[in-house]
Design a protein around this motif. Structure first.
Motif, PDB file in Angstrom:
ATOM      1  N   SER A  76       0.819  -1.208   0.000  1.00 51.44           N
ATOM      2  CA  SER A  76       0.000   0.000   0.000  1.00 51.44           C
ATOM      3  C   SER A  76       0.859   1.267   0.000  1.00 51.44           C
ATOM      4  O   SER A  76       0.421   2.319  -0.437  1.00 51.44           O
ATOM      5  CB  SER A  76      -0.929  -0.008   1.205  1.00 51.44           C
ATOM      6  OG  SER A  76      -0.174  -0.186   2.374  1.00 51.44           O
ATOM      7  N   THR A  77       2.092   1.163   0.487  1.00 50.23           N
ATOM      8  CA  THR A  77       2.923   2.356   0.650  1.00 50.23           C
ATOM      9  C   THR A  77       3.170   3.060  -0.679  1.00 50.23           C
ATOM     10  O   THR A  77       2.919   4.261  -0.819  1.00 50.23           O
ATOM     11  CB  THR A  77       4.274   1.968   1.292  1.00 50.23           C
ATOM     12  OG1 THR A  77       3.996   1.217   2.460  1.00 50.23           O
ATOM     13  CG2 THR A  77       5.075   3.197   1.649  1.00 50.23           C
ATOM     14  N   THR A  78       3.648   2.301  -1.681  1.00 53.63           N
ATOM     15  CA  THR A  78       3.933   2.929  -2.973  1.00 53.63           C
ATOM     16  C   THR A  78       2.645   3.361  -3.655  1.00 53.63           C
ATOM     17  O   THR A  78       2.625   4.340  -4.390  1.00 53.63           O
ATOM     18  CB  THR A  78       4.697   1.983  -3.911  1.00 53.63           C
ATOM     19  OG1 THR A  78       4.113   0.693  -3.828  1.00 53.63           O
ATOM     20  CG2 THR A  78       6.153   1.925  -3.539  1.00 53.63           C
ATOM     21  N   SER A  79       1.557   2.610  -3.410  1.00 55.05           N
ATOM     22  CA  SER A  79       0.284   2.992  -4.010  1.00 55.05           C
ATOM     23  C   SER A  79      -0.133   4.371  -3.528  1.00 55.05           C
ATOM     24  O   SER A  79      -0.559   5.219  -4.302  1.00 55.05           O
ATOM     25  CB  SER A  79      -0.810   1.996  -3.633  1.00 55.05           C
ATOM     26  OG  SER A  79      -0.524   0.754  -4.173  1.00 55.05           O
ATOM     27  N   ILE A  80      -0.022   4.591  -2.227  1.00 52.97           N
ATOM     28  CA  ILE A  80      -0.478   5.850  -1.638  1.00 52.97           C
ATOM     29  C   ILE A  80       0.463   6.991  -2.004  1.00 52.97           C
ATOM     30  O   ILE A  80       0.041   8.044  -2.470  1.00 52.97           O
ATOM     31  CB  ILE A  80      -0.595   5.709  -0.102  1.00 52.97           C
ATOM     32  CG1 ILE A  80      -1.740   4.757   0.242  1.00 52.97           C
ATOM     33  CG2 ILE A  80      -0.786   7.069   0.558  1.00 52.97           C
ATOM     34  CD1 ILE A  80      -1.802   4.361   1.699  1.00 52.97           C
ATOM     35  N   MET A 100      -5.525  11.204  -1.319  1.00 58.44           N
ATOM     36  CA  MET A 100      -5.295  11.727   0.037  1.00 58.44           C
ATOM     37  C   MET A 100      -3.905  12.328   0.140  1.00 58.44           C
ATOM     38  O   MET A 100      -3.720  13.419   0.692  1.00 58.44           O
ATOM     39  CB  MET A 100      -5.458  10.616   1.075  1.00 58.44           C
ATOM     40  CG  MET A 100      -6.894  10.255   1.376  1.00 58.44           C
ATOM     41  SD  MET A 100      -7.012   8.988   2.661  1.00 58.44           S
ATOM     42  CE  MET A 100      -6.605   9.931   4.135  1.00 58.44           C
ATOM     43  N   ALA A 101      -2.927  11.605  -0.406  1.00 55.74           N
ATOM     44  CA  ALA A 101      -1.544  12.080  -0.321  1.00 55.74           C
ATOM     45  C   ALA A 101      -1.395  13.425  -1.015  1.00 55.74           C
ATOM     46  O   ALA A 101      -0.684  14.310  -0.541  1.00 55.74           O
ATOM     47  CB  ALA A 101      -0.608  11.051  -0.949  1.00 55.74           C
ATOM     48  N   ARG A 102      -2.087  13.582  -2.164  1.00 56.10           N
ATOM     49  CA  ARG A 102      -2.007  14.849  -2.888  1.00 56.10           C
ATOM     50  C   ARG A 102      -2.591  16.004  -2.088  1.00 56.10           C
ATOM     51  O   ARG A 102      -2.315  17.165  -2.372  1.00 56.10           O
ATOM     52  CB  ARG A 102      -2.815  14.755  -4.173  1.00 56.10           C
ATOM     53  CG  ARG A 102      -2.064  14.111  -5.277  1.00 56.10           C
ATOM     54  CD  ARG A 102      -3.019  13.649  -6.331  1.00 56.10           C
ATOM     55  NE  ARG A 102      -2.303  12.728  -7.179  1.00 56.10           N
ATOM     56  CZ  ARG A 102      -1.550  13.128  -8.186  1.00 56.10           C
ATOM     57  NH1 ARG A 102      -1.477  14.387  -8.486  1.00 56.10           N
ATOM     58  NH2 ARG A 102      -0.874  12.256  -8.884  1.00 56.10           N
ATOM     59  N   ARG A 103      -3.462  15.673  -1.148  1.00 56.88           N
ATOM     60  CA  ARG A 103      -4.059  16.728  -0.346  1.00 56.88           C
ATOM     61  C   ARG A 103      -3.390  16.827   1.017  1.00 56.88           C
ATOM     62  O   ARG A 103      -3.993  17.303   1.975  1.00 56.88           O
ATOM     63  CB  ARG A 103      -5.557  16.447  -0.195  1.00 56.88           C
ATOM     64  CG  ARG A 103      -6.305  16.741  -1.477  1.00 56.88           C
ATOM     65  CD  ARG A 103      -7.723  16.231  -1.453  1.00 56.88           C
ATOM     66  NE  ARG A 103      -8.419  16.596  -2.684  1.00 56.88           N
ATOM     67  CZ  ARG A 103      -8.194  16.017  -3.857  1.00 56.88           C
ATOM     68  NH1 ARG A 103      -7.307  15.046  -3.960  1.00 56.88           N
ATOM     69  NH2 ARG A 103      -8.850  16.403  -4.932  1.00 56.88           N
ATOM     70  N   GLY A 104      -2.172  16.347   1.097  1.00 55.80           N
ATOM     71  CA  GLY A 104      -1.423  16.495   2.331  1.00 55.80           C
ATOM     72  C   GLY A 104      -1.830  15.542   3.428  1.00 55.80           C
ATOM     73  O   GLY A 104      -1.527  15.753   4.585  1.00 55.80           O
ATOM     74  N   LEU A 233       0.235  20.105  -5.021  1.00 55.18           N
ATOM     75  CA  LEU A 233       0.587  18.961  -4.197  1.00 55.18           C
ATOM     76  C   LEU A 233       1.083  19.459  -2.849  1.00 55.18           C
ATOM     77  O   LEU A 233       2.192  19.962  -2.725  1.00 55.18           O
ATOM     78  CB  LEU A 233       1.675  18.159  -4.901  1.00 55.18           C
ATOM     79  CG  LEU A 233       1.890  16.733  -4.419  1.00 55.18           C
ATOM     80  CD1 LEU A 233       1.978  15.821  -5.613  1.00 55.18           C
ATOM     81  CD2 LEU A 233       3.124  16.630  -3.579  1.00 55.18           C
ATOM     82  N   GLU A 234       0.242  19.333  -1.847  1.00 54.72           N
ATOM     83  CA  GLU A 234       0.654  19.750  -0.521  1.00 54.72           C
ATOM     84  C   GLU A 234       1.377  18.593   0.123  1.00 54.72           C
ATOM     85  O   GLU A 234       0.940  17.461   0.020  1.00 54.72           O
ATOM     86  CB  GLU A 234      -0.564  20.078   0.341  1.00 54.72           C
ATOM     87  CG  GLU A 234      -1.212  21.392  -0.001  1.00 54.72           C
ATOM     88  CD  GLU A 234      -2.475  21.563   0.811  1.00 54.72           C
ATOM     89  OE1 GLU A 234      -2.360  21.862   2.008  1.00 54.72           O
ATOM     90  OE2 GLU A 234      -3.559  21.370   0.264  1.00 54.72           O
ATOM     91  N   THR A 235       2.487  18.886   0.765  1.00 46.28           N
ATOM     92  CA  THR A 235       3.188  17.773   1.387  1.00 46.28           C
ATOM     93  C   THR A 235       2.482  17.337   2.658  1.00 46.28           C
ATOM     94  O   THR A 235       2.308  16.171   2.904  1.00 46.28           O
ATOM     95  CB  THR A 235       4.639  18.141   1.721  1.00 46.28           C
ATOM     96  OG1 THR A 235       4.650  19.437   2.314  1.00 46.28           O
ATOM     97  CG2 THR A 235       5.485  18.136   0.489  1.00 46.28           C
ATOM     98  N   LEU A 385       7.524  12.908   0.054  1.00 44.57           N
ATOM     99  CA  LEU A 385       6.761  13.818  -0.790  1.00 44.57           C
ATOM    100  C   LEU A 385       7.355  15.216  -0.809  1.00 44.57           C
ATOM    101  O   LEU A 385       6.924  16.080  -1.556  1.00 44.57           O
ATOM    102  CB  LEU A 385       5.307  13.882  -0.312  1.00 44.57           C
ATOM    103  CG  LEU A 385       4.528  12.581  -0.480  1.00 44.57           C
ATOM    104  CD1 LEU A 385       3.136  12.720   0.067  1.00 44.57           C
ATOM    105  CD2 LEU A 385       4.481  12.165  -1.940  1.00 44.57           C
ATOM    106  N   GLU A 386       8.373  15.449   0.057  1.00 43.42           N
ATOM    107  CA  GLU A 386       8.996  16.770   0.066  1.00 43.42           C
ATOM    108  C   GLU A 386      10.028  16.921  -1.036  1.00 43.42           C
ATOM    109  O   GLU A 386      10.568  17.999  -1.262  1.00 43.42           O
ATOM    110  CB  GLU A 386       9.643  17.033   1.432  1.00 43.42           C
ATOM    111  CG  GLU A 386       8.603  17.374   2.488  1.00 43.42           C
ATOM    112  CD  GLU A 386       9.193  17.388   3.882  1.00 43.42           C
ATOM    113  OE1 GLU A 386      10.423  17.497   4.015  1.00 43.42           O
ATOM    114  OE2 GLU A 386       8.408  17.273   4.845  1.00 43.42           O
ATOM    115  N   ILE A 387      10.308  15.809  -1.712  1.00 44.65           N
ATOM    116  CA  ILE A 387      11.242  15.871  -2.842  1.00 44.65           C
ATOM    117  C   ILE A 387      10.658  16.828  -3.876  1.00 44.65           C
ATOM    118  O   ILE A 387       9.458  16.769  -4.170  1.00 44.65           O
ATOM    119  CB  ILE A 387      11.409  14.472  -3.462  1.00 44.65           C
ATOM    120  CG1 ILE A 387      12.013  13.517  -2.429  1.00 44.65           C
ATOM    121  CG2 ILE A 387      12.275  14.524  -4.713  1.00 44.65           C
ATOM    122  CD1 ILE A 387      12.032  12.080  -2.879  1.00 44.65           C
ATOM    123  N   PRO A 388      11.469  17.719  -4.442  1.00 37.70           N
ATOM    124  CA  PRO A 388      10.944  18.650  -5.453  1.00 37.70           C
ATOM    125  C   PRO A 388      10.285  17.893  -6.601  1.00 37.70           C
ATOM    126  O   PRO A 388      10.718  16.793  -6.953  1.00 37.70           O
ATOM    127  CB  PRO A 388      12.205  19.383  -5.942  1.00 37.70           C
ATOM    128  CG  PRO A 388      13.219  19.174  -4.888  1.00 37.70           C
ATOM    129  CD  PRO A 388      12.884  17.919  -4.170  1.00 37.70           C
TER     130      PRO A 388
END
Lengths: 497, 321
Positions: A76-80, A100-104, A233-235, A385-388
Motif C-alpha cells: 500500500s505504501t507505494t500505491s499511496i 489523500m496524499a495529494r491533499r497532504g 501537491l501539498e506535502t 513527498l517533500e522531494i521537489p
C-alpha cells in the motif's frame, strides 16, 4: 476448549526466540518486497526455497508466511505515495490513497492502511483459528456457475468508479474488457488479439496497465501542467497521524473490509482484487460523505486495505486444511511444505499439530510486528513527498519502469507501460476515468471463463445459473443492487415529494 | 539477434580444443541455464535441482539461472535460440508441455533448432473421480463416455496441455471423436482440485503429484494412471485394457549450432550429475521417475512426440495450421 489448548501450544512454538526471529525476518522482508516494485511475494518465497535444507520446518514456514502477509502491508505504501501499485490487490488503494496524499493527508492514509491491515490480519487469523473447517466446506460448494454469479455481483460495483460521466466511464470499462481478452484463451487454447506477438500470448498484466494509467499517465499529465498552475501537491496538512475523525470513519470500514476479504481468500477463484473493489463500493454507498470519494476519502483506503489483508490470511484456510493453494504465493508455500515431506490437509493437523498451530500463532505475532514496524515508518515515508516535483516525477517514472520490468524481466512490458502511459495521459486530458479499465480487465476474463466453464459442464444449458441455489441467490442479489435504488426513488416514501 | 562475442568465441574454441586434445571428460566451466518458466514451477525446480547435482558432482564449476517464463516456454526458447547460438556452456530446461505449447502457439522457433542433451524425468497422469462419484472404475467411465461423450466433463489444466491430450488419446482409443471431449480447463492446480472434490466436474485429469494427497486422504478415487505399469496401488490404463501411455517428461537442451564434441561434453556433464547422490535424493523427495535418454536418441524421441502430439491436438481442434 480444544482449540484454545492447541492455540496455546502453538504460541509456545511461535514465541521461542528463534521462531520470533524468523517471523521478524519474514515480515521485514515482506514489507520490503511489498514496497519494492516488481518483486512479488511469490517470487521471493520461490527464490528462498533452498533454505529449507538448512532451516527447520516451523522456522522456514513462519518466515515464508511472514513474507506473504508482510507484502500486503508494504504494497500500500507505494500505491499511496507514488500512485504505483506494486500488486494488483492495492490498485484501489492507489485510487483513493494517492488522492489523500495529494491533499497532504499521506500520513493518515498510510496509518489507516497499516492499522486496518493489522485489524484485518488479526480478525482473519481468528477466523482461520476457529472457522476453518466450516469455511472450507462452504468454499467447495462454489463451482463455475456460482463463481460466474459472484462476478456479476462484483460487476455491480462498477458504478462506484465510473466517475461523473457515465458515458466516459463505460467507454473506459469496455476498453478494460477488451484488454482483458488479449492472450491465449484458456478454454480453447487459441490466441486472441495477440497479433502474432509472443509476449502478448500470456495476456497483459493488470499491474502494467494500472501503473501505466495511474503513475505514468498522471505523471505526464502533471508534468505537462508544471509551472502553469500553483503548487497543488501539498506535502502535509494537519497532523501526520490520524485524528479522532479519521478513526471514527476508519474503524467500521476495517471491519467491513475484513468480512468481505476473508471469505474471498478462502475460495479458489477469489483472489485479493475483487474484495477490494467490493469493499470500495460498499464504503462509498454507506459513507455519509460520498462526495469525497475520488478526492481522497479515508474509508476508501481503510476498507480495501483491510479486505486485501484479510483475503491473504483467508488463503491460508484452504491451504492448511485441504492443501489447496488459492493464490500464486499459496502455491509456492505449498511446495515449501512439500520440501519437508509435509502434506497440508486434515492429516497435518493431527500428525504435525505443533507445526500447524505454531504457524497459526505466528500470524498473530507477525501482525503485531508489522504494525510496530510500519507505523513509525509513516513519518519517514511522508518526507518522501517533500522531494521537489521534477525529481519526484522522474523518480516515479523510474520506479514504475523498474517494477513492470521486474515482474517478467521483459523489455517489451516496459514499452507497453509507456504506451499505456501515453494513453493514460490522453484519457486524463479528456476526462476518461482510469479505474473502470482496471475493473473491466480483472472481472471480464474471470466472468467469461467461469461462464464458459459452467456452460460446458451443463452442455450448453443456461438454466445451470438459476437451478443452482447459491448462483441463483447471488444473481438475485445483483438484480436487487441494480433495481432497488431506482425502485426506491420511483416508489419509495419520498417518491412523490 | 546477438552475435557471438569474441570472448565467448575464444572460450568456446578453447573448450573445443581442449576436448579434442584430451578426449576425456572436461568439466564445463560456467554454465548458464535458461529456465523458460517463472520461479517455483516444475521446470524451475527440475533445472535448479539438476544444477545443484551438477555442482555437487563437480561436472560444472559454476552455474547461473535465468528465468524467462511465458507462453508455455516459447518466450524463453526464442530468447535462448537468439542469444546462445553456438555457446557450448548454455543449457535450457524444457519438457513435454513445451512441445504442445509450441504447436499451439504456432511458434516460429521450435525444439528442432536446439541441441538435445538428455531427457531426465517423467511424471504420469492420473484419472480421478470425486469420492462420492457413481463412476466405479475405468471401464465404467469409458462405457459412459462412449454412450454420451458430452455427459462426462473432464476437469484439468489449460486447453491443449498434458491433461487435455490424455483425454484426447483416451477418446481416440475407445473410438470417440476427440473433438467431442467435454474438457473444462482450469488455471493452476488449486482451482481444478476444488472443482473435482466439490463434484463440479465428472472426472479429473492431472499429474499424480497434484492429486496424490487427495487420493490418500480419500477425497478422490484414482481410476487409472498413464504409465506402462501400475504405480503404487493405481492400475495403469494399459493394464485395464486401454492402450494409452503418456509421460509428462522433462529434459534439458543445449544451444543451437554447437558441435558434436560440445554436445557430448554437455551430455557427459549432465550424466555425471544424474549419477550423483544429490540427484537420487532429489528424485526421491520430489517423487520423480527417472526417464534417462541421452543426446540424439532424445532428439529422435522429441521428433516422434512432436508428431504424436500434433496429431492429437489437431483432433482436439487445437493447434491447426
Amino acid at each position: 476448549m480444544d482449540v484454545w489448548a492447541q492455540l496455546a501450544s502453538g504460541f509456545a512454538v511461535a514465541l521461542t526466540a528463534q521462531n520470533l526471529l524468523w517471523a521478524l525476518v519474514g515480515v521485514t522482508l515482506g514489507t520490503a518486497v511489498g514496497v519494492l516494485p516488481g518483486v512479488g511475494p511469490a517470487v521471493t518465497v520461490a527464490l528462498l526455497l533452498p533454505i529449507t535444507t538448512k532451516v527447520d520446518a516451523s522456522g522456514a514456514l513462519i518466515m515464508f508466511a511472514g513474507i506473504y502477509y508482510g507484502a500486503m502491508y508494504g504494497g500500500s505504501t507505494t500505491s499511496i505515495l507514488l500512485n504505483t501499485p506494486g500488486e494488483s490487490a492495492t490498485i484501489v488503494t492507489a485510487m483513493e490513497g494517492n488522492q489523500m496524499a495529494r491533499r497532504g493527508r499521506a500520513g493518515p492514509a498510510l496509518a489507516t492502511s497499516a492499522i486496518g491491515s493489522f485489524v484485518a490480519g488479526t480478525l482473519a487469523t481468528i477466523g482461520l483459528t476457529f472457522l476453518s473447517p466450516l469455511v472450507v466446506e462452504l468454499g467447495l460448494k462454489f463451482g463455475p456457475p456460482e463463481y460466474f454469479a459472484l462476478m456479476i455481483v462484483a460487476f455491480t460495483t462498477v458504478s462506484s468508479v465510473l466517475g461523473d460521466s457515465t458515458l466516459r466511464g463505460m467507454a473506459s470499462l469496455f476498453l478494460g474488457l477488451a484488454i482483458g481478452l488479449v492472450g491465449i484463451d484458456n478454454q480453447t487454447g487459441q490466441a486472441r488479439f495477440a497479433f502474432g506477438v509472443p509476449q502478448l500470448l500470456d495476456g497483459i498484466e493488470v499491474v502494467t496497465i494500472a501503473v501505466g494509467l495511474f503513475a505514468v499517465g498522471e505523471t505526464i499529465y502533471a508534468a505537462s501542467k508544471l509551472g502553469q498552475a500553483k503548487e497543488t501537491l501539498e506535502t502535509l496538512r494537519g497532523s501526520v497521524w490520524m485524528k479522532a475523525e479519521d478513526w471514527r470513519r476508519s474503524w467500521k470500514a476495517w471491519i467491513r473490509g475484513t468480512f468481505i476479504g476473508f471469505p474471498f481468500g478462502t475460495i479458489p477463484a477469489g483472489g485479493a482484487e475483487i474484495p477490494t473493489f467490493l469493499s470500495y463500493a460498499v464504503e462509498r454507498k454507506l459513507s455519509d460523505r460520498p462526495e469525497e470519494f475520488g478526492k481522497g476519502a479515508i474509508e476508501g483506503v481503510a476498507g480495501p486495505e483491510a479486505a486485501n489483508n484479510a483475503s491473504s490470511t483467508g488463503a491460508m484456510v484452504p491451504l492448511l486444511t485441504l492443501g489447496l493453494p488459492t493464490s500464486a504465493t499459496a502455491a509456492i508455500l505449498l511446495s515449501a511444505f512439500q520440501q519437508y515431506g509435509l502434506q497440508p490437509g486434515p492429516l497435518l493437523f493431527e500428525a504435525n499439530a505443533a507445526l500447524v498451530w505454531g504457524l497459526i500463532a505466528s500470524f498473530y505475532v507477525g501482525n503485531v510486528m508489522l504494525l510496530v514496524l510500519n507505523l513509525p515508518m509513516v513519518g519517514l515515508w511522508v518526507k518522501l513527498l517533500e522531494i521537489p516535483k521534477p525529481q519526484l516525477y522522474a523518480g516515479i517514472l523510474v520506479f514504475a519502469a523498474m517494477g513492470v520490468y521486474g515482474m517478467r524481466q521483459s523489455p517489451f512490458d516496459v514499452f507497453l507501460l509507456y504506451a499505456v502511459g501515453l494513453g493514460g495521459f490522453v484519457m486524463r486530458r479528456f476526462g476518461f476515468p482510469a479505474a473502470p479499465v482496471i475493473v473491466g480487465m480483472i472481472l471480464g476474463p474471470l466472468a467469461e471463463e467461469q461462464m464458459r466453464r459452467a456452460l460446458a459442464i451443463s452442455q450448453g444449458d443456461p438454466r445451470i445459473f438459476v437451478t443452482h441455489p447459491i448462483s441463483a441467490a447471488l444473481l438475485a442479489l445483483a438484480v436487487l443492487v441494480i433495481v432497488a435504488p431506482w425502485a426506491w426513488r420511483r416508489f419509495g416514501p419520498r417518491a412523490r415529494a | 539477434m546477438k552475435s557471438l562475442s569474441p570472448r565467448a568465441f575464444l572460450r568456446a574454441a578453447a573448450i573445443a580444443a581442449g576436448l579434442a586434445a584430451a578426449g576425456a571428460a572436461v568439466a564445463v566451466d560456467n554454465v548458464k541455464m535458461m529456465i523458460p518458466a517463472n520461479p517455483g514451477g516444475g521446470w524451475d525446480t527440475t533445472g535448479r535441482e539438476l544444477g545443484k547435482a551438477m555442482l555437487a558432482s563437480g561436472a560444472v564449476k559454476n552455474i547461473q539461472y535465468d528465468n524467462k517464463g511465458g507462453a508455455a516456454g516459447a518466450i524463453g526458447l526464442a530468447q535462448f535460440v537468439a542469444a546462445s547460438k553456438g555457446d557450448p556452456n548454455a543449457l535450457m530446461m524444457g519438457g513435454m508441455v513445451m512441445v504442445g505449447g509450441l504447436i499451439q502457439n504456432k511458434s516460429a522457433v521450435t525444439l528442432a533448432q536446439v541441441t538435445p542433451i538428455a531427457r531426465l524425468t517423467s511424471e504420469y497422469e492420473v484419472i480421478v473421480v470425486p469420492a462420492s462419484s457413481p463412476i466405479k472404475d475405468m471401464k465404467d467411465l469409458m462405457a459412459k463416455f462412449k454412450a454420451n461423450p458430452g455427459s462426462i466433463s473432464w476437469g484439468g489444466g489449460s486447453a491443449g496441455g498434458t491433461d487435455h491430450i490424455l483425454a484426447g488419446l483416451l477418446a481416440k482409443e475407445v473410438g470417440v471423436e476427440p473433438g467431442k471431449v467435454n474438457y473444462v480447463p482450469f488455471k493452476g492446480g488449486g482451482e481444478a482440485v476444488a472443482a473435482i472434490i466439490g463434484g463440479h466436474v465428472s472426472v479429473g485429469v492431472s499429474g499424480l503429484s497434484e492429486f496424490a494427497q487427495h487420493i490418500q486422504s480419500g477425497k478422490m478415487r484414482a481410476l487409472g494412471i498413464s504409465s506402462a505399469a501400475k504405480i503404487g496401488s493405481i492400475a495403469s490404463l494399459k493394464e485395464q485394457g486401454f492402450n494409452v501411455e503418456l509421460a509428462n517428461w522433462r529434459g534439458i537442451f543445449g544451444a543451437p549450432g554447437i558441435t558434436k564434441e560440445q554436445q557430448a561434453a554437455l551430455v557427459k556433464a549432465v550424466e555425471t550429475a544424474t549419477k550423483h547422490a544429490s540427484w537420487a535424493e532429489t528424485l526421491k523427495r520430489q517423487d520423480w521417475t527417472p526417464y534417462w535418454l541421452p543426446g540424439d536418441q532424445y532428439g529422435a524421441f522429441i521428433e516422434e512426440e512432436n508428431k504424436r502430439i500434433g496429431e492429437i491436438l489437431a483432433g482436439l481442434n487445437l493447434g491447426k495450421k
